[in-house]
Scaffold this motif. Structure first.
Motif, PDB file in Angstrom:
ATOM      1  N   TRP A 119      -0.342  -1.626  -9.996  1.00 22.89           N
ATOM      2  CA  TRP A 119       1.041  -1.221 -10.297  1.00 22.89           C
ATOM      3  C   TRP A 119       0.687   0.374 -10.347  1.00 22.89           C
ATOM      4  CZ3 TRP A 119       3.818  -5.277  -9.300  1.00 22.89           C
ATOM      5  CH2 TRP A 119       3.228  -6.507  -9.666  1.00 22.89           C
ATOM      6  N   GLU A 120      -0.432   0.673 -10.987  1.00 25.38           N
ATOM      7  CA  GLU A 120      -0.627   2.186 -11.126  1.00 25.38           C
ATOM      8  C   GLU A 120      -0.549   3.021  -9.900  1.00 25.38           C
ATOM      9  OE1 GLU A 120      -3.657   4.380 -13.964  1.00 25.38           O
ATOM     10  OE2 GLU A 120      -4.540   3.148 -12.065  1.00 25.38           O
ATOM     11  N   LEU A 121      -1.192   2.600  -8.794  1.00 25.78           N
ATOM     12  CA  LEU A 121      -1.202   3.220  -7.670  1.00 25.78           C
ATOM     13  C   LEU A 121       0.166   3.512  -6.945  1.00 25.78           C
ATOM     14  CD1 LEU A 121      -4.342   1.602  -5.939  1.00 25.78           C
ATOM     15  CD2 LEU A 121      -4.190   3.801  -6.860  1.00 25.78           C
ATOM     16  N   PRO A 122       0.998   2.504  -6.486  1.00 26.63           N
ATOM     17  CA  PRO A 122       2.312   2.987  -6.193  1.00 26.63           C
ATOM     18  C   PRO A 122       3.217   3.705  -7.139  1.00 26.63           C
ATOM     19  CG  PRO A 122       2.190   0.643  -6.781  1.00 26.63           C
ATOM     20  CD  PRO A 122       0.867   1.080  -6.770  1.00 26.63           C
ATOM     21  N   ALA A 123       2.929   3.656  -8.475  1.00 30.52           N
ATOM     22  CA  ALA A 123       3.830   4.248  -9.437  1.00 30.52           C
ATOM     23  C   ALA A 123       3.471   5.885  -9.419  1.00 30.52           C
ATOM     24  CB  ALA A 123       3.316   3.880 -10.872  1.00 30.52           C
ATOM     25  N   HIS A 124       2.226   6.281  -9.018  1.00 31.20           N
ATOM     26  CA  HIS A 124       1.710   7.702  -8.689  1.00 31.20           C
ATOM     27  C   HIS A 124       1.898   7.954  -7.160  1.00 31.20           C
ATOM     28  CE1 HIS A 124       0.272   8.660 -12.846  1.00 31.20           C
ATOM     29  NE2 HIS A 124       0.335   7.222 -13.078  1.00 31.20           N
ATOM     30  N   GLY A 125       2.479   7.254  -6.199  1.00 35.38           N
ATOM     31  CA  GLY A 125       2.634   7.803  -4.862  1.00 35.38           C
ATOM     32  C   GLY A 125       1.701   7.481  -3.999  1.00 35.38           C
ATOM     33  N   CYS A 126       0.702   6.651  -4.346  1.00 36.71           N
ATOM     34  CA  CYS A 126      -0.345   6.551  -3.444  1.00 36.71           C
ATOM     35  C   CYS A 126       0.194   5.267  -2.418  1.00 36.71           C
ATOM     36  CB  CYS A 126      -1.569   5.928  -3.927  1.00 36.71           C
ATOM     37  SG  CYS A 126      -2.468   7.283  -5.039  1.00 36.71           S
ATOM     38  N   LEU A 127      -0.298   5.282  -1.385  1.00 33.04           N
ATOM     39  CA  LEU A 127      -0.236   3.947  -0.427  1.00 33.04           C
ATOM     40  C   LEU A 127      -1.257   2.667  -1.388  1.00 33.04           C
ATOM     41  CD1 LEU A 127       0.314   2.098   1.923  1.00 33.04           C
ATOM     42  CD2 LEU A 127      -1.759   3.092   2.967  1.00 33.04           C
ATOM     43  N   LEU A 128      -0.527   1.729  -1.559  1.00 35.13           N
ATOM     44  CA  LEU A 128      -1.339   0.726  -2.345  1.00 35.13           C
ATOM     45  C   LEU A 128      -2.136  -0.270  -1.133  1.00 35.13           C
ATOM     46  CD1 LEU A 128      -2.015  -1.318  -4.592  1.00 35.13           C
ATOM     47  CD2 LEU A 128       0.137  -2.365  -4.185  1.00 35.13           C
ATOM     48  N   VAL A 185      -2.917 -10.787  -3.446  1.00 35.96           N
ATOM     49  CA  VAL A 185      -3.199 -11.685  -4.382  1.00 35.96           C
ATOM     50  C   VAL A 185      -2.948 -13.252  -4.366  1.00 35.96           C
ATOM     51  CG1 VAL A 185      -2.990  -9.840  -6.379  1.00 35.96           C
ATOM     52  CG2 VAL A 185      -1.008 -10.904  -5.548  1.00 35.96           C
ATOM     53  N   PRO A 186      -3.401 -14.198  -4.898  1.00 38.21           N
ATOM     54  CA  PRO A 186      -3.240 -15.632  -4.717  1.00 38.21           C
ATOM     55  C   PRO A 186      -2.177 -15.954  -5.757  1.00 38.21           C
ATOM     56  CG  PRO A 186      -5.280 -15.433  -5.776  1.00 38.21           C
ATOM     57  CD  PRO A 186      -4.737 -14.104  -5.443  1.00 38.21           C
ATOM     58  N   ILE A 187      -1.561 -14.978  -6.570  1.00 36.18           N
ATOM     59  CA  ILE A 187      -0.763 -15.572  -7.676  1.00 36.18           C
ATOM     60  C   ILE A 187       0.758 -15.332  -7.229  1.00 36.18           C
ATOM     61  CG2 ILE A 187      -2.632 -15.221  -9.328  1.00 36.18           C
ATOM     62  CD1 ILE A 187      -1.326 -12.504 -10.187  1.00 36.18           C
ATOM     63  N   HIS A 188       1.563 -15.834  -8.129  1.00 36.31           N
ATOM     64  CA  HIS A 188       2.897 -15.572  -8.015  1.00 36.31           C
ATOM     65  C   HIS A 188       3.230 -14.449  -8.622  1.00 36.31           C
ATOM     66  CE1 HIS A 188       4.270 -19.373  -6.526  1.00 36.31           C
ATOM     67  NE2 HIS A 188       3.681 -20.106  -7.412  1.00 36.31           N
ATOM     68  N   ILE A 189       4.201 -13.201  -7.899  1.00 36.25           N
ATOM     69  CA  ILE A 189       4.621 -12.136  -8.211  1.00 36.25           C
ATOM     70  C   ILE A 189       5.973 -12.058  -7.874  1.00 36.25           C
ATOM     71  CG2 ILE A 189       4.532  -9.604  -8.088  1.00 36.25           C
ATOM     72  CD1 ILE A 189       1.533  -9.798  -8.052  1.00 36.25           C
ATOM     73  N   PRO A 190       7.160 -12.130  -8.689  1.00 35.59           N
ATOM     74  CA  PRO A 190       8.511 -11.829  -8.326  1.00 35.59           C
ATOM     75  C   PRO A 190       8.602 -10.509  -7.785  1.00 35.59           C
ATOM     76  CG  PRO A 190       8.313 -12.871 -10.709  1.00 35.59           C
ATOM     77  CD  PRO A 190       7.033 -12.306 -10.237  1.00 35.59           C
ATOM     78  N   TYR A 191       9.435 -10.472  -6.778  1.00 34.59           N
ATOM     79  CA  TYR A 191       9.849  -9.186  -5.915  1.00 34.59           C
ATOM     80  C   TYR A 191       8.389  -8.339  -5.806  1.00 34.59           C
ATOM     81  CZ  TYR A 191      14.224 -10.139  -8.189  1.00 34.59           C
ATOM     82  OH  TYR A 191      15.603 -10.752  -8.437  1.00 34.59           O
ATOM     83  N   ASN A 192       7.442  -9.075  -5.077  1.00 29.58           N
ATOM     84  CA  ASN A 192       6.223  -8.493  -4.757  1.00 29.58           C
ATOM     85  C   ASN A 192       6.642  -7.728  -3.853  1.00 29.58           C
ATOM     86  OD1 ASN A 192       3.296  -7.871  -4.795  1.00 29.58           O
ATOM     87  ND2 ASN A 192       2.700  -9.887  -3.797  1.00 29.58           N
ATOM     88  N   PHE A 193       5.475  -6.560  -3.480  1.00 28.14           N
ATOM     89  CA  PHE A 193       5.574  -5.502  -2.454  1.00 28.14           C
ATOM     90  C   PHE A 193       5.424  -6.197  -1.158  1.00 28.14           C
ATOM     91  CE2 PHE A 193       3.575  -3.537  -6.310  1.00 28.14           C
ATOM     92  CZ  PHE A 193       4.295  -2.366  -6.094  1.00 28.14           C
ATOM     93  N   GLU A 194       5.856  -5.806   0.021  1.00 28.32           N
ATOM     94  CA  GLU A 194       5.996  -6.510   1.363  1.00 28.32           C
ATOM     95  C   GLU A 194       5.075  -5.755   2.044  1.00 28.32           C
ATOM     96  OE1 GLU A 194       9.176  -7.418   4.879  1.00 28.32           O
ATOM     97  OE2 GLU A 194       9.713  -6.342   2.724  1.00 28.32           O
ATOM     98  N   ASN A 195       4.167  -6.584   2.728  1.00 27.53           N
ATOM     99  CA  ASN A 195       3.139  -6.007   3.623  1.00 27.53           C
ATOM    100  C   ASN A 195       3.488  -5.158   4.923  1.00 27.53           C
ATOM    101  OD1 ASN A 195       0.559  -5.687   4.488  1.00 27.53           O
ATOM    102  ND2 ASN A 195       0.561  -7.626   5.540  1.00 27.53           N
ATOM    103  N   GLY A 196       3.066  -4.120   4.817  1.00 24.08           N
ATOM    104  CA  GLY A 196       3.484  -3.212   5.979  1.00 24.08           C
ATOM    105  C   GLY A 196       4.759  -2.381   5.653  1.00 24.08           C
ATOM    106  N   ILE A 197       5.298  -2.742   4.596  1.00 26.35           N
ATOM    107  CA  ILE A 197       6.925  -2.058   4.387  1.00 26.35           C
ATOM    108  C   ILE A 197       6.533  -1.452   2.947  1.00 26.35           C
ATOM    109  CG2 ILE A 197       9.015  -2.474   3.656  1.00 26.35           C
ATOM    110  CD1 ILE A 197       8.377  -3.214   6.615  1.00 26.35           C
ATOM    111  N   SER A 198       6.245  -1.752   1.971  1.00 31.29           N
ATOM    112  CA  SER A 198       5.978  -0.974   0.659  1.00 31.29           C
ATOM    113  C   SER A 198       4.631  -0.919   0.208  1.00 31.29           C
ATOM    114  CB  SER A 198       6.820  -1.709  -0.484  1.00 31.29           C
ATOM    115  OG  SER A 198       6.921  -3.143  -0.576  1.00 31.29           O
ATOM    116  N   ALA A 199       3.628  -1.856   0.908  1.00 35.56           N
ATOM    117  CA  ALA A 199       2.100  -1.787   0.634  1.00 35.56           C
ATOM    118  C   ALA A 199       1.559  -2.415   1.793  1.00 35.56           C
ATOM    119  CB  ALA A 199       1.997  -2.583  -0.819  1.00 35.56           C
ATOM    120  N   VAL A 200       0.225  -2.372   1.752  1.00 37.80           N
ATOM    121  CA  VAL A 200      -0.581  -3.020   2.831  1.00 37.80           C
ATOM    122  C   VAL A 200      -1.460  -3.865   2.021  1.00 37.80           C
ATOM    123  CG1 VAL A 200      -2.293  -2.552   4.632  1.00 37.80           C
ATOM    124  CG2 VAL A 200      -0.102  -0.805   4.185  1.00 37.80           C
ATOM    125  N   PHE A 201      -1.665  -5.178   2.544  1.00 36.86           N
ATOM    126  CA  PHE A 201      -2.453  -6.121   1.822  1.00 36.86           C
ATOM    127  C   PHE A 201      -3.671  -6.433   2.953  1.00 36.86           C
ATOM    128  CE2 PHE A 201       1.509  -7.346  -0.292  1.00 36.86           C
ATOM    129  CZ  PHE A 201       1.191  -6.791  -1.150  1.00 36.86           C
TER     130      PHE A 201
END
Length: 623
Positions: free
Chosen positions: A536-545, A550-566
């Motif tokens: 959470w800290e990385l996108p909060a400070h403007g870095c590309l995450l 993660v293999p856990i449930h995260i409501p409203y998770n970041f979207e791969n290639g759109i708001s983060a890269v997994f």
């Protein structure tokens, strides 16, 4: 100083520590017999006459006073009156090669100096080829000088007793683990025992065995990051809890870093035995998309008033609980959120430990002692109780008095621990059977069916710490942290070798903030838990995450290639890092989208609103 003896309760506690491989026990003395009796009927007990041998005229001689035992024993329990006996030799001859001798520490003279006593006892047993192995305070365990616990465990494992083997390995003293290679081998043997044991036990304990095996897996990787057998074993555990995608991810990573025929065969089996290798970001074995079914908004019609919340926590800083507290205060008003016990770090005080965590706040609040809190609960001053002390720092009596005073006030568990286990049963027992309305869990595995009433509640980032982004020319890759858990050491050492750089920089608080705010790409890997502060800290400070998916449930998770890269494995980490290092504009666009997404869905306020929305499914207390 020597203790005053073993009470009846103490005997039971000591009995629980006797390993299960000790099936036939010889006892000498009344206290030893009493201890052994607590192990019946599972163990065979042979009682030896309790009169101690009298020293012979020649102090170097051994008095032969004991009757023959027939079959050798796995354990010999000696009461205190035998601790100064000269007749150890005949007793020791009755023991199997891997047997234990238990000395109950209760000498007649309670004023004897313990260290001096241990030195005398140690000298006496060393003369017969034995040594003190474990000091349990109320008892000492001795073994033969030639005793090899790993070989002992392997013999038990081969004989079909993986549980007994695991116990033997768990008893190995720290002094035996000082060499890194030895420590890694011990942890790997324990991991393998758990996997074998899992085949013979009920499925309802499988998740706990998986998690315990994972702790051994992480220990191994921190010592030997390319230990193939550890990856293979943990991959099998992932299969057993229902996530073959994680099987493939683990095996691909170690195969890419250090190719092995055994790993390749296991990979081929999971890729072809009726299982298709799906595109990255999907899962096999019917695992749902993590978090997709848990998106919740509060009701459009607000409640007549804000609920008043009692939050049971503990004095030590806890990132998840503390950020949630901050979010609730921002939504409901600090007058409607009461922490108990009072946590100074939420009210402007600097803690002695973990002061670097971004979860220190300065909220006003009402400071209750226990008597005042019980009175407020009886007067129904609270609408909800959020019980976040899953570690049970609060004394059980105090916790149960709180629950009794609360009456029918809804109780909800808030579990921000690092583990994926369901703690509802043990918490219900701790809280005297109080009904639990809902259970909010940070590490909620997507492949596990936890049953009704359990909702995901991952970390978030505190609203007041999200900076306004500047137009700084960001560049480079940011990483900071230890390498003890997850596949961190494997990933980082591979990247350091490939990029010819060090990712082991130690930052001051100021330098850390500057590096974070100036980096283009931020790396995130699993820690002891899959959810981490840095996610959470990385996108909060403007870095590309750039994060391990993660293999856990995260409501409203970041979207791969759109708001983060997994990424899923070492090879995909390498290729995606290469791509975005040479496409900085694309990285900046995703980083900006990640920043915007976090501000909308993943601040402390957003997470508190999501939790209240889940509660609103059952209770009419929403804002």
């Amino acid at each position: 100083m020597i203790g005053t003896g073993i009470t009846e309760a103490g005997s039971s506690s000591l009995a629980a520590r006797i390993p299960n491989f000790v099936r036939r026990i010889a006892t000498v003395g009344g206290k030893a017999a009493a201890l052994a009796s607590a192990l019946r009927p599972a163990r065979e007990i042979v009682q030896i006459p309790s009169e101690p041998a009298q020293p012979a005229a020649n102090p170097d001689s051994k008095t032969e006073v004991l009757p023959p035992l027939g079959e050798a024993c796995d354990g010999i329990f000696l009461s205190s009156e035998w601790l100064n006996s000269k007749s150890f030799a005949q007793l020791f001859s009755m023991l199997t090669p891997n047997g234990f001798i238990l000395f109950l520490m209760e000498p007649a003279d309670a004023s004897t100096d313990r260290d001096s006593h241990l030195a005398t006892l140690g000298k006496a047993i060393r003369a017969d080829g034995f040594a003190i192995y474990l000091d349990w305070g109320d008892a000492l365990v001795a073994v033969r000088d030639s005793y090899n616990p790993v070989e002992h465990a392997r013999r038990l494992f081969s004989a079909g007793h993986p549980g007994w083997a695991y116990e033997v390995l768990a008893l190995i003293p720290e002094s035996y683990r000082r060499e890194l290679e030895t420590a890694a081998v011990i942890a790997a043997e324990m991991q393998l025992c758990l996997l074998a044991l899992d085949k013979h036990l009920r499925p309802d304990g499988r998740l706990e065995r998986f998690f315990t095996a994972q702790t051994h897996f992480y220990e191994i990787l921190s010592l030997a990051p390319t230990f193939h057998a550890a990856y293979q074993c943990q991959a099998e555990f992932w299969h057993r809890i229902g996530d073959d995608d994680m099987v493939l991810r683990l095996l691909r990573s170690i195969e890419y870093a250090a190719p092995s025929e055994a790993v390749r065969c296991q990979l081929d089996r999971y890729s072809t035995d009726g299982k298709e290798t799906l595109p990255e970001g999907n899962t096999t074995n019917a695992v749902p998309a993590a978090g997709s079914g848990y998106n919740r908004y509060p009701r459009s019609t607000p409640a007549a008033r804000s609920p008043r919340v009692l939050m049971i926590t503990h004095e030590r800083p806890n990132y998840g609980l503390d950020v949630l507290y901050d979010g609730l205060c921002r939504i409901l008003g600090s007058e409607n959120v009461v922490d108990f016990p009072w946590k100074p770090s939420l009210h402007g005080y600097q803690p002695d430990r973990l002061a670097h965590y971004p979860c220190l706040f300065d909220w006003p609040g009402t400071r209750f002692n226990l008597i005042e809190l019980l009175k407020a609960l009886r007067e129904r001053q609270f609408d909800l109780i959020l019980f976040g002390d899953i570690e049970r720092h609060l004394e059980r009596d105090a916790a149960q008095r709180i629950i009794e005073a609360a009456g029918d006030t809804p109780l909800l568990l808030v579990d921000q621990q690092d583990d994926p286990l369901d703690h509802r049963a043990e918490m219900a027992e701790y809280l005297a059977g109080c009904p639990i309305t809902a259970y909010f869990k940070r590490e909620m595995l997507a492949c596990v069916d936890y049953g009704p009433g359990l909702y995901p509640l991952p970390f978030a980032y505190p609203d007041g710490r999200v900076p306004a982004l500047s137009d700084a020319n960001r560049k480079g890759v940011f990483w900071a942290g230890h390498r003890r858990f997850g596949l961190r050491r494997l990933y980082l050492e591979h990247l350091e070798s490939r990029l010819e750089c060090s990712l082991d920089v130690q930052y001051s608080q100021e330098d850390y903030a500057n590096a974070l705010d100036g980096a283009l790409i931020g790396l995130n890997f699993f820690g002891f838990g899959y959810d981490t502060v840095r996610y959470w800290e990385l996108p909060a400070h403007g870095c590309l995450l750039l994060a391990e998916r993660v293999p856990i449930h995260i409501p409203y998770n970041f979207e791969n290639g759109i708001s983060a890269v997994f990424f899923d494995d070492l090879e995909s980490l390498e290729s995606k890092l290469d791509h975005f290092r040479v496409h900085p504009d694309e990285a900046r666009n995703i980083a900006q989208a990640g920043y915007d997404h976090l501000r909308r869905y993943h601040t402390g306020m957003a997470r508190a609103r999501q939790m209240l929305a889940f509660i609103g499914d059952q209770l009419d207390v929403l804002i």
